[in-house]
Design a protein around this motif. Structure first.
Motif, PDB file in Angstrom:
ATOM      1  N   LEU A  94       0.968   8.297   8.419  1.00  0.00           N
ATOM      2  CA  LEU A  94       2.289   8.132   7.825  1.00  0.00           C
ATOM      3  C   LEU A  94       2.423   6.758   7.162  1.00  0.00           C
ATOM      4  O   LEU A  94       2.019   5.738   7.735  1.00  0.00           O
ATOM      5  CB  LEU A  94       3.361   8.303   8.905  1.00  0.00           C
ATOM      6  N   ASP A  95       2.991   6.740   5.962  1.00  0.00           N
ATOM      7  CA  ASP A  95       3.268   5.494   5.224  1.00  0.00           C
ATOM      8  C   ASP A  95       2.008   4.682   4.949  1.00  0.00           C
ATOM      9  O   ASP A  95       2.063   3.457   4.859  1.00  0.00           O
ATOM     10  CB  ASP A  95       4.272   4.613   5.987  1.00  0.00           C
ATOM     11  N   THR A  96       0.882   5.342   4.817  1.00  0.00           N
ATOM     12  CA  THR A  96      -0.389   4.642   4.624  1.00  0.00           C
ATOM     13  C   THR A  96      -1.203   5.309   3.519  1.00  0.00           C
ATOM     14  O   THR A  96      -1.392   6.528   3.537  1.00  0.00           O
ATOM     15  CB  THR A  96      -1.216   4.643   5.923  1.00  0.00           C
ATOM     16  N   ASP A  97      -1.656   4.504   2.550  1.00  0.00           N
ATOM     17  CA  ASP A  97      -2.560   4.992   1.513  1.00  0.00           C
ATOM     18  C   ASP A  97      -3.921   4.334   1.700  1.00  0.00           C
ATOM     19  O   ASP A  97      -3.993   3.112   1.916  1.00  0.00           O
ATOM     20  CB  ASP A  97      -2.038   4.659   0.112  1.00  0.00           C
ATOM     21  N   VAL A  98      -4.990   5.113   1.621  1.00  0.00           N
ATOM     22  CA  VAL A  98      -6.337   4.590   1.847  1.00  0.00           C
ATOM     23  C   VAL A  98      -7.237   4.930   0.664  1.00  0.00           C
ATOM     24  O   VAL A  98      -7.293   6.088   0.231  1.00  0.00           O
ATOM     25  CB  VAL A  98      -6.952   5.170   3.147  1.00  0.00           C
ATOM     26  N   LEU A  99      -7.913   3.909   0.130  1.00  0.00           N
ATOM     27  CA  LEU A  99      -8.921   4.107  -0.909  1.00  0.00           C
ATOM     28  C   LEU A  99     -10.249   3.590  -0.383  1.00  0.00           C
ATOM     29  O   LEU A  99     -10.314   2.501   0.189  1.00  0.00           O
ATOM     30  CB  LEU A  99      -8.538   3.349  -2.184  1.00  0.00           C
ATOM     31  N   GLU A 100     -11.291   4.370  -0.579  1.00  0.00           N
ATOM     32  CA  GLU A 100     -12.626   3.965  -0.139  1.00  0.00           C
ATOM     33  C   GLU A 100     -13.410   3.383  -1.313  1.00  0.00           C
ATOM     34  O   GLU A 100     -13.360   3.897  -2.424  1.00  0.00           O
ATOM     35  CB  GLU A 100     -13.376   5.158   0.451  1.00  0.00           C
ATOM     36  N   ASN A 101     -14.113   2.269  -1.041  1.00  0.00           N
ATOM     37  CA  ASN A 101     -14.967   1.624  -2.048  1.00  0.00           C
ATOM     38  C   ASN A 101     -14.217   1.352  -3.351  1.00  0.00           C
ATOM     39  O   ASN A 101     -14.715   1.594  -4.445  1.00  0.00           O
ATOM     40  CB  ASN A 101     -16.217   2.469  -2.318  1.00  0.00           C
ATOM     41  N   GLU A 102     -12.994   0.844  -3.205  1.00  0.00           N
ATOM     42  CA  GLU A 102     -12.159   0.526  -4.353  1.00  0.00           C
ATOM     43  C   GLU A 102     -12.547  -0.838  -4.924  1.00  0.00           C
ATOM     44  O   GLU A 102     -12.587  -1.839  -4.203  1.00  0.00           O
ATOM     45  CB  GLU A 102     -10.685   0.508  -3.943  1.00  0.00           C
ATOM     46  N   LYS A 103     -12.824  -0.889  -6.224  1.00  0.00           N
ATOM     47  CA  LYS A 103     -13.192  -2.149  -6.865  1.00  0.00           C
ATOM     48  C   LYS A 103     -12.007  -3.106  -6.861  1.00  0.00           C
ATOM     49  O   LYS A 103     -10.934  -2.794  -7.368  1.00  0.00           O
ATOM     50  CB  LYS A 103     -13.663  -1.903  -8.298  1.00  0.00           C
ATOM     51  N   LEU A 104     -12.223  -4.291  -6.308  1.00  0.00           N
ATOM     52  CA  LEU A 104     -11.134  -5.262  -6.209  1.00  0.00           C
ATOM     53  C   LEU A 104     -10.844  -5.933  -7.544  1.00  0.00           C
ATOM     54  O   LEU A 104      -9.804  -6.568  -7.700  1.00  0.00           O
ATOM     55  CB  LEU A 104     -11.449  -6.290  -5.127  1.00  0.00           C
ATOM     56  N   ALA A 105     -11.753  -5.792  -8.511  1.00  0.00           N
ATOM     57  CA  ALA A 105     -11.472  -6.296  -9.857  1.00  0.00           C
ATOM     58  C   ALA A 105     -10.195  -5.670 -10.413  1.00  0.00           C
ATOM     59  O   ALA A 105      -9.505  -6.276 -11.232  1.00  0.00           O
ATOM     60  CB  ALA A 105     -12.650  -6.005 -10.783  1.00  0.00           C
ATOM     61  N   ARG A 106      -9.862  -4.473  -9.942  1.00  0.00           N
ATOM     62  CA  ARG A 106      -8.637  -3.797 -10.396  1.00  0.00           C
ATOM     63  C   ARG A 106      -7.386  -4.391  -9.768  1.00  0.00           C
ATOM     64  O   ARG A 106      -6.268  -4.036 -10.161  1.00  0.00           O
ATOM     65  CB  ARG A 106      -8.713  -2.299 -10.059  1.00  0.00           C
ATOM     66  N   HIS A 107      -7.576  -5.250  -8.770  1.00  0.00           N
ATOM     67  CA  HIS A 107      -6.428  -5.749  -7.999  1.00  0.00           C
ATOM     68  C   HIS A 107      -6.344  -7.274  -7.985  1.00  0.00           C
ATOM     69  O   HIS A 107      -5.614  -7.835  -7.167  1.00  0.00           O
ATOM     70  CB  HIS A 107      -6.517  -5.216  -6.566  1.00  0.00           C
ATOM     71  N   THR A 108      -7.090  -7.942  -8.841  1.00  0.00           N
ATOM     72  CA  THR A 108      -7.040  -9.406  -8.912  1.00  0.00           C
ATOM     73  C   THR A 108      -6.745  -9.849 -10.339  1.00  0.00           C
ATOM     74  O   THR A 108      -7.133  -9.185 -11.301  1.00  0.00           O
ATOM     75  CB  THR A 108      -8.371 -10.048  -8.470  1.00  0.00           C
ATOM     76  N   SER A 109      -6.064 -10.984 -10.474  1.00  0.00           N
ATOM     77  CA  SER A 109      -5.737 -11.494 -11.802  1.00  0.00           C
ATOM     78  C   SER A 109      -6.979 -11.970 -12.546  1.00  0.00           C
ATOM     79  O   SER A 109      -6.962 -12.086 -13.771  1.00  0.00           O
ATOM     80  CB  SER A 109      -4.722 -12.640 -11.694  1.00  0.00           C
ATOM     81  N   TYR A 110      -8.072 -12.235 -11.820  1.00  0.00           N
ATOM     82  CA  TYR A 110      -9.332 -12.644 -12.445  1.00  0.00           C
ATOM     83  C   TYR A 110     -10.051 -11.454 -13.088  1.00  0.00           C
ATOM     84  O   TYR A 110     -10.959 -11.638 -13.891  1.00  0.00           O
ATOM     85  CB  TYR A 110     -10.256 -13.263 -11.394  1.00  0.00           C
ATOM     86  N   ARG A 111      -9.688 -10.226 -12.665  1.00  0.00           N
ATOM     87  CA  ARG A 111     -10.391  -9.016 -13.092  1.00  0.00           C
ATOM     88  C   ARG A 111     -11.871  -9.082 -12.716  1.00  0.00           C
ATOM     89  O   ARG A 111     -12.751  -8.630 -13.432  1.00  0.00           O
ATOM     90  CB  ARG A 111     -10.244  -8.795 -14.606  1.00  0.00           C
TER      91      ARG A 111
END
Length: 303
Positions: A14-31
């Motif tokens: 409940l209230d939890t989203d999980v992604l496996e092996n998600e590239k962190l470049a998509r989640h940082t301002s540095y890309r």
């Protein structure tokens, strides 16, 4: 088996989203950045507590990340769980006095600034143009040389793993240059800000002045992590780097910004290794030339 067990326990929770092996470049301002074993977004306090208890029980390393605006992630990524705060932590509540805001830690700082302006509340104009979330801004006492977020904070609520909710009044926290004394293992959930009523025209004028200066002196359109180095006492890291002739210095796709020497920008295809090599060169040159050992402000993940 730790990561597998964590994945099985949290996928579908409940209230939890999980992604496996998600590239962190998509989640940082540095890309920049390789994959996290798991990226878990917790949309409520109970989901957050469950996720932390699960990863701790399995002995899996974890870290909390906001908008990734002050972080360099390894090209190999992070073998562990990256936790992000979701919906419940993105709310703002205004008190009956009309000038006290309680803001969730996942709220984008610029949204808080604009919300204050819309309500005719002054005190956050200095933060216009600063990226990231309120939680990140609290942890590093974000601001300018003369104004900072800690000055308007009335209280902070955190989650301490193994204990629960903790509350700190303003004076219980030591606010410093790009730092505060909140325990490193605690997660900021929300903060209460005390602002001052003012005319929207005055607020807008101040915001325009700060934003104009940032646009003139910082590479705001480029992918970066903001300032890479802390300013030394009574000095400027950017000036030291510029005086060493390093503006425009490149390794691969990473460049010392020609606009502001304390910014290392991703010109489009930079790797974390490129950025690290630029950091090492800059630190070495400044140390050799001025005898000053620059300390990094950017945080590193996965190295």
């Amino acid at each position: 088996m730790g990561l597998f067990n964590v994945s099985m326990a949290l996928i579908g929770a409940l209230d939890t989203d999980v992604l496996e092996n998600e590239k962190l470049a998509r989640h940082t301002s540095y890309r920049i950045g390789g994959p996290a074993s798991l990226l878990v977004t917790c949309h409520s306090y109970h989901a957050l507590r469950r996720a932390i208890e699960t990863v701790n029980a399995e002995g899996v390393p974890w870290v909390v990340m906001g908008r990734g605006s002050n972080i360099l992630v390894s090209d190999d990524g992070y073998r562990g769980v990256v936790i992000m705060l979701g919906r419940e932590f993105g709310r703002t509540v205004i008190a009956e006095d009309g000038c006290t805001l309680t803001v969730g830690a996942a709220t984008v700082l610029m949204r808080v600034v604009n919300d204050a302006y819309a309500r005719g509340l002054s005190g956050l104009e200095f933060a216009v143009g600063i990226p990231g979330t309120l939680g990140g801004a609290i942890n590093m006492d974000a601001g300018t040389r003369d104004e900072w977020i800690g000055s308007v904070v009335k209280s902070v609520v955190t989650y301490r793993p193994g204990t629960g909710i903790c509350r700190y009044d303003h004076d219980q926290i030591a606010w410093g240059y790009r730092s505060c004394s909140l325990p490193a293992g605690e997660i900021v959930l929300e903060a209460t800000l005390g602002l001052t009523p003012a005319s929207k025209q005055d607020i807008s004028t101040k915001m325009d002045r700060y934003l104009s200066r940032r646009r003139r002196t910082q590479p705001m359109a480029a992918a970066s992590c903001g300032s890479v180095f802390r300013n030394p006492p009574d000095g400027s890291a950017g000036k030291l780097i510029e005086d060493c002739g390093l503006k425009g210095f490149c390794v691969g796709g990473a460049e010392v910004s020609p606009v502001h020497a304390n910014f290392i920008v991703n010109k489009g295809a930079a790797t974390a290794s490129d950025v690290l090599n630029v950091i090492r060169t800059v630190r070495g040159k400044v140390q050799e030339t001025y005898g000053v050992e620059l300390q990094t402000e950017v945080k590193f993940l996965g190295f």
